[in-house]
Design a protein around this motif. Structure first.
Motif, mmCIF file in Angstrom:
data_model
loop_
_atom_site.group_PDB
_atom_site.id
_atom_site.type_symbol
_atom_site.label_atom_id
_atom_site.label_comp_id
_atom_site.label_asym_id
_atom_site.label_seq_id
_atom_site.Cartn_x
_atom_site.Cartn_y
_atom_site.Cartn_z
ATOM 1 N N GLY A 68 87.614 43.173 15.957
ATOM 2 C CA GLY A 68 86.685 42.081 15.440
ATOM 3 C C GLY A 68 85.431 43.604 15.106
ATOM 4 N N MET A 69 84.878 43.822 16.627
ATOM 5 C CA MET A 69 83.830 44.423 16.593
ATOM 6 C C MET A 69 82.890 46.047 15.650
ATOM 7 S SD MET A 69 81.768 42.802 18.283
ATOM 8 C CE MET A 69 81.308 41.561 20.113
ATOM 9 N N ALA A 70 84.724 46.589 15.138
ATOM 10 C CA ALA A 70 85.233 47.642 14.906
ATOM 11 C C ALA A 70 84.146 47.100 13.283
ATOM 12 C CB ALA A 70 86.302 48.638 15.640
ATOM 13 N N VAL A 71 85.501 46.056 13.037
ATOM 14 C CA VAL A 71 85.583 46.187 11.648
ATOM 15 C C VAL A 71 83.802 45.519 11.448
ATOM 16 C CG1 VAL A 71 85.765 44.196 9.908
ATOM 17 C CG2 VAL A 71 87.828 44.771 11.212
ATOM 18 N N ALA A 72 83.246 44.399 12.235
ATOM 19 C CA ALA A 72 81.728 44.467 11.421
ATOM 20 C C ALA A 72 81.162 45.659 11.690
ATOM 21 C CB ALA A 72 81.214 43.276 12.926
ATOM 22 N N SER A 73 80.882 46.698 12.133
ATOM 23 C CA SER A 73 79.933 48.129 12.467
ATOM 24 C C SER A 73 80.916 48.329 10.757
ATOM 25 C CB SER A 73 80.604 48.566 13.937
ATOM 26 O OG SER A 73 80.346 47.847 14.854
ATOM 27 N N ALA A 74 82.067 48.789 11.401
ATOM 28 C CA ALA A 74 81.949 49.196 9.462
ATOM 29 C C ALA A 74 81.770 48.696 8.600
ATOM 30 C CB ALA A 74 83.777 49.261 9.384
ATOM 31 N N LEU A 75 81.909 47.668 8.571
ATOM 32 C CA LEU A 75 80.811 46.385 6.929
ATOM 33 C C LEU A 75 79.634 46.432 7.457
ATOM 34 C CD1 LEU A 75 83.016 42.827 7.568
ATOM 35 C CD2 LEU A 75 83.587 44.666 5.684
ATOM 36 N N PHE A 76 78.719 46.596 8.207
ATOM 37 C CA PHE A 76 77.598 46.514 8.643
ATOM 38 C C PHE A 76 76.557 48.045 7.849
ATOM 39 C CE2 PHE A 76 73.419 47.393 10.372
ATOM 40 C CZ PHE A 76 72.415 46.507 10.417
ATOM 41 N N ASN A 77 77.726 48.855 8.494
ATOM 42 C CA ASN A 77 77.385 50.526 7.451
ATOM 43 C C ASN A 77 77.652 50.604 6.367
ATOM 44 O OD1 ASN A 77 76.982 50.838 10.660
ATOM 45 N ND2 ASN A 77 77.800 52.471 10.772
ATOM 46 N N ALA A 78 78.917 49.767 6.360
ATOM 47 C CA ALA A 78 79.353 50.282 4.171
ATOM 48 C C ALA A 78 78.008 49.426 3.744
ATOM 49 C CB ALA A 78 80.311 49.613 4.026
ATOM 50 N N ILE A 79 77.558 48.234 4.182
ATOM 51 C CA ILE A 79 75.978 47.935 2.997
ATOM 52 C C ILE A 79 75.322 48.037 3.511
ATOM 53 C CG2 ILE A 79 75.056 45.125 3.438
ATOM 54 C CD1 ILE A 79 77.443 43.830 4.329
ATOM 55 N N CYS A 80 74.728 48.223 4.790
ATOM 56 C CA CYS A 80 73.525 48.736 4.541
ATOM 57 C C CYS A 80 72.674 50.349 4.576
ATOM 58 C CB CYS A 80 72.758 48.555 6.456
ATOM 59 S SG CYS A 80 73.256 46.836 6.860
ATOM 60 N N TYR A 81 73.771 51.540 4.587
ATOM 61 C CA TYR A 81 73.892 52.625 5.008
ATOM 62 C C TYR A 81 74.749 53.179 3.690
ATOM 63 C CZ TYR A 81 71.628 52.275 9.542
ATOM 64 O OH TYR A 81 70.755 51.883 10.515
ATOM 65 N N GLY A 82 75.705 52.159 2.759
ATOM 66 C CA GLY A 82 76.459 52.955 1.887
ATOM 67 C C GLY A 82 76.227 52.271 0.592
ATOM 68 N N ASN A 83 75.810 51.091 0.385
ATOM 69 C CA ASN A 83 75.525 50.469 -0.978
ATOM 70 C C ASN A 83 73.734 50.323 -0.952
ATOM 71 O OD1 ASN A 83 78.498 49.893 -2.086
ATOM 72 N ND2 ASN A 83 78.215 47.831 -1.351
ATOM 73 N N LEU A 84 73.809 50.416 -0.242
ATOM 74 C CA LEU A 84 72.588 49.821 0.155
ATOM 75 C C LEU A 84 71.256 51.179 0.201
ATOM 76 C CD1 LEU A 84 71.524 46.584 1.597
ATOM 77 C CD2 LEU A 84 72.123 46.945 -0.946
ATOM 78 N N GLU A 85 71.662 52.279 0.739
ATOM 79 C CA GLU A 85 70.956 53.612 0.881
ATOM 80 C C GLU A 85 69.424 53.882 1.980
ATOM 81 O OE1 GLU A 85 71.695 55.752 -2.399
ATOM 82 O OE2 GLU A 85 72.276 54.538 -4.390
ATOM 83 N N LEU A 86 70.012 52.337 3.365
ATOM 84 C CA LEU A 86 68.487 52.844 3.794
ATOM 85 C C LEU A 86 69.046 53.945 4.288
ATOM 86 C CD1 LEU A 86 68.818 48.775 5.107
ATOM 87 C CD2 LEU A 86 67.752 49.972 3.566
ATOM 88 N N SER A 87 67.718 54.582 4.507
ATOM 89 C CA SER A 87 68.080 55.883 5.443
ATOM 90 C C SER A 87 67.890 55.740 7.315
ATOM 91 C CB SER A 87 66.707 56.490 5.823
ATOM 92 O OG SER A 87 65.527 56.311 6.384
#
Length: 298
Positions: free
Chosen positions: A175-194
């Protein structure tokens, strides 16, 4: 509210962490080293252990080992300090479910504890169905809302528990791995935060203005049509989980490399640390817009 055993030999850090946890409505018992912690657990089983790594008599790494041997259902969060990164890497490999750097206690301790308790509760909720869910396979198409991360992750944990695969701690770690991947996909992937964007730290710390700022970004014309895709497939031999996004960013950062002292205090590297520590295989596509995580069943 949860029952937490805090294991720390420094009076200063004990007071700080106990105060933070009690302010978040938890009941906290304290031990000064691993031996005291094991004796306390024998007397009163907590819901979670939070432990320092460098302690006399029995250190945090040895405590994690003992718990995985004798109380594998009890999740453990380790607290890391500069100079103890090697112990933290080993603790994550042996069974700890997450870590909090000591210089980030005010920001991260309570969010990590809340997340761990929620995931543990989800796991217990579905254990009565253990072995009755056969070959779970499902797909979520998620909006760019970080509030969706924990509910989606908790359903993954519940499915694994109902399938009867792995033990409780292993399912929480997934679960921790999944949550980390989802967080990164939203923030750094789709929303392109630096990587250096301060909004990430503020959101993690629970700052409501930053939550609103992130939500406004997600609903703007540039980003609102982008989604995150979570695919889960459980078989007899392994569980395979894919997380991907529709944006132009990357959901992985490898510089500094996970496990190096510098990586422990960067949120995107923290996520990669959990993913690479908890999953048996981690594969990225060429554009780093998708990660496939595999956990083998014993």
């Amino acid at each position: 509210m949860a029952s937490i055993l805090l294991c720390e030999d420094s009076p200063t850090h004990t007071v700080l962490m106990q105060t933070l946890l009690e302010d978040d409505a938890h009941q906290v018992r304290c031990a000064q080293d691993g031996r005291e912690a094991m004796a306390s657990i024998a007397e009163h089983m907590p819901e979670l252990v939070v432990t320092d790594l460098r302690m006399p008599n029995m250190n945090g790494l040895e405590l994690v080992q003992a718990l995985m041997s004798e109380q594998s259902q009890l999740p453990t969060v380790v607290v890391t300090a500069r100079g103890s990164e090697d112990l933290a890497v080993d603790a994550l490999a042996l069974g700890a479910v997450n870590f909090v750097p000591k210089n980030s206690l005010n920001m991260l301790l309570n969010p990590v504890v809340r997340q761990t308790i929620a995931y543990s509760g989800s796991d217990r909720f579905s254990q009565a169905l253990s072995g009755q869910l056969r070959s779970p396979e499902f797909y979520f198409k998620l909006r760019n809302d970080i509030e969706s991360i924990n509910p989606a992750t908790q359903l993954v944990i519940q499915a694994l528990a109902a399938a009867g695969k792995l033990n409780s701690t292993q399912r929480i770690r997934i679960g921790m791995a999944v949550a980390s991947a989802l967080f990164n996909a939203i923030c750094y992937g789709n929303l392109e935060l630096s990587d250096e964007d301060s909004i990430v730290a503020k959101v993690i710390a629970g700052d409501r203005d930053s939550h609103c700022e992130l939500a406004n970004r997600a609903t703007s014309d540039r980003y609102r049509k982008r989604c995150v895709h979570l695919k889960v497939s459980g078989g007899d031999k392994d569980t395979r989980i894919s997380v991907s996004h529709d944006g132009n960013g990357r959901l992985a950062r490898f510089n500094p490399a996970p496990g190096t002292p510098e990586s422990f205090e960067l949120e995107q590297c923290r996520g990669m640390m959990l993913i690479t520590s908890f999953m048996d295989e981690v594969m990225f596509n060429s554009g780093f817009s998708e990660v496939v995580m595999v956990k083998h069943h014993p």
